[in-house]
Design an enzyme around this catalytic site. Structure first.
Site, mmCIF file in Angstrom:
data_model
loop_
_atom_site.group_PDB
_atom_site.id
_atom_site.type_symbol
_atom_site.label_atom_id
_atom_site.label_comp_id
_atom_site.label_asym_id
_atom_site.label_seq_id
_atom_site.Cartn_x
_atom_site.Cartn_y
_atom_site.Cartn_z
ATOM 1 N N GLU A 166 0.815 -1.220 0.000
ATOM 2 C CA GLU A 166 0.000 0.000 0.000
ATOM 3 C C GLU A 166 0.849 1.271 0.000
ATOM 4 O OE1 GLU A 166 -2.836 -0.111 3.204
ATOM 5 O OE2 GLU A 166 -3.890 -1.820 2.369
ATOM 6 N N GLU A 364 -5.094 -8.821 0.952
ATOM 7 C CA GLU A 364 -5.656 -8.445 2.258
ATOM 8 C C GLU A 364 -7.146 -8.215 2.077
ATOM 9 O OE1 GLU A 364 -4.129 -5.110 4.600
ATOM 10 O OE2 GLU A 364 -2.064 -5.664 4.085
#
Ligand code: BGP
Length: 461
Positions: A166, A364
């Site tokens: 991220e 995720e």
């Protein structure tokens, strides 16, 4: 069984070094920005709990890997901490860290769990932040050297590598919105951080390919597809712009080798173009990833800007659209995030149709809940049926995406065991395994962990 997944599908979970290892300043590790920030502003962390202990995976990884086995893992992602492996950012490698990570990877492999390794999970070594963090070209070089060190030390054991988790989060949190240290609010500096991160990523991919490591390399992106309030031209244009900033800014360069031209147009118009050095665009162009990790938690909803910003206000993406709260949306009240399962399918279709059907996996997805101890049953484990439902409802859409040709190789839940979540510390629990902070980090498999084992064993539900 209604939902059977492809053979050799990856079932497992994701975690990160800074959130699980603990042993913060032990065995030669030095501070990351998290340790430093906690030392000066502990009040910024839920219940004043900082990164110094974080579940103690450093000492308990053998027990934890047995629990991974018991919960059906065939794959597991964690991250190496740069500040543990090369405590001064560059230079000497910490042999105790090498021994630790080798033991972890060996133990995983001995238990038939494929290690997936990420190199950076928001955890800038403090000494690197002091020289400018991602705004500094020196730090790009130091990161590439660190990545190279990892490939040569662990490339014989690790076959799946990820450069960043991220990478847009440090841009947003540390350079736009004042959430994380160093709490700068300056779009142009944020854009520089984003560009430099992408250059660092591309150079690490280049180094990996040059070294001929037997494995795959990619990046993990949090994709938050943007939906307009309505089909009106103003709302759809707003959604398009938001998508450029928050998804395609990273997704396009790492897969297609270039920034979206309409994003560049906006940056030029707003006079916030970062410095691009000679060779940057070429290294980005020449090093597309092999595999993509997709973190999915929530969509983004926007509408046309209603009240224009005052003339002269420093630029922010939100000058071009307004957030929109959809009436009747489903929400996880503990985290404040919308839950919208079918969005995961939209991502899969987008990757199939607009990104060359790139191989990817859900890296995720998960649900953080506060106060889970109230769900403990008579046998002493937490009955988290809401988590099982959450995963099932997402997996139904993942299954549909696969049926329709998306190239999805696996599903990793966030996360294996309850862990420390940045400023939220241990507020919201995400694990398949409970970590009891009052009892020396005692681990107990939750109902979802038992269910996940069956899911993996049957390869479906
Ligand atoms: C992702 C991060 C993870 C993890 C997760 C849950 O964005 O990659 O590190 O923290 O979100 O979010 P949070 O911890 O903020 O509840």
């Amino acid at each position: 069984m209604n939902f059977r997944f492809p053979e050799n599908f990856w079932w497992g979970s994701a975690a990160s070094g800074p959130q699980t290892e603990g042993a913060a300043l032990i065995d030669g590790r030095k501070q990351s920005i998290w340790d430093f920030w906690y030392s000066i502003e502990p009040e910024c962390f839920h219940h004043l709990v900082g990164p110094e202990h974080t579940s103690d995976f450093y000492h308990r990884f053998k027990e934890d890997i047995q629990l991974m086995k018991e919960t059906g893992h065939n794959t597991f992602r964690t991250s190496i901490q740069w500040s543990r492996l090369i405590p001064d950012g560059t230079g000497e490698v910490n042999e105790k860290a090498v021994a630790f990570y080798n033991q972890v990877f060996d133990e995983l492999l001995a238990n038939d769990i494929e290690p997936f390794v990420n190199l950076y999970h928001f955890d800038m070594p403090m000494c690197m932040q002091e020289i400018g963090g991602w705004e500094s070209r020196e730090v790009i070089d130091a990161y590439v050297n660190y990545a190279n060190t990892c490939f040569s030390l662990f490339g014989n054991r690790v076959k799946y590598w990820f450069t960043f988790n991220e990478p847009i989060v440090p841009v947003e949190a540390s350079y736009l919105y004042n959430w994380h240290y160093p709490k700068i609010t300056d779009f142009k500096r944020g854009a520089q951080v984003a560009h430099n991160t992408i250059v660092a990523h591309s150079k690490a991919v280049e180094a990996f390919k040059k070294m001929n490591v037997d494995g795959k390399i990619g990046i993990i992106l949090n994709l938050t597809p943007t939906y307009p309030r309505s089909e009106s031209p103003g709302d759809t244009a707003a959604a398009h712009i938001s998508d450029l900033f928050f998804n395609r800014s990273f997704l396009d360069p790492v897969t297609k080798g270039e920034y979206p031209s309409d994003l560049i147009d906006i940056l030029i118009e707003q006079d916030v173009v970062p410095t691009v050095m000679a060779g940057d665009l070429e290294v980005i162009r020449d090093n597309p990833i092999d595999i993509l990790g997709v973190n999915y938690y929530q969509p983004r909803r926007v509408k046309e800007k209603e009240v224009p910003e005052l003339e002269g206000t420093p630029f922010m993406p939100e000058h071009l659209f307004d957030p929109y709260i959809m009436p009747g949306r489903k929400i996880n009240p503990h985290r404040g995030w919308e839950i919208c399962e079918e969005v995961i399918y939209d991502i899969m279709v987008d990757l199939r149709d607009h990104y060359g059907n790139i191989p990817f996996f859900i890296s995720e997805n998960g649900m953080g809940v506060e106060g889970e101890e109230k769900f403990r049953n008579e046998e002493g484990f937490i009955e988290d049926d809401y988590r099982i439902e959450f995963v099932k409802e997402h997996l139904k859409w993942v299954h549909k995406g696969i049926e329709e040709g998306a190239n999805c190789l696996g599903y990793h839940i966030w996360t294996f065991m309850d862990n420390w979540s940045w400023t939220n510390a241990y507020k919201n629990r995400y694990g398949l395994v409970e970590v009891d902070l009052k009892n020396g980090f005692k681990r107990t498999i939750k109902k979802s962990g038992r269910w996940f084992q069956l899911l993996a064993e049957k390869n479906g539900f």
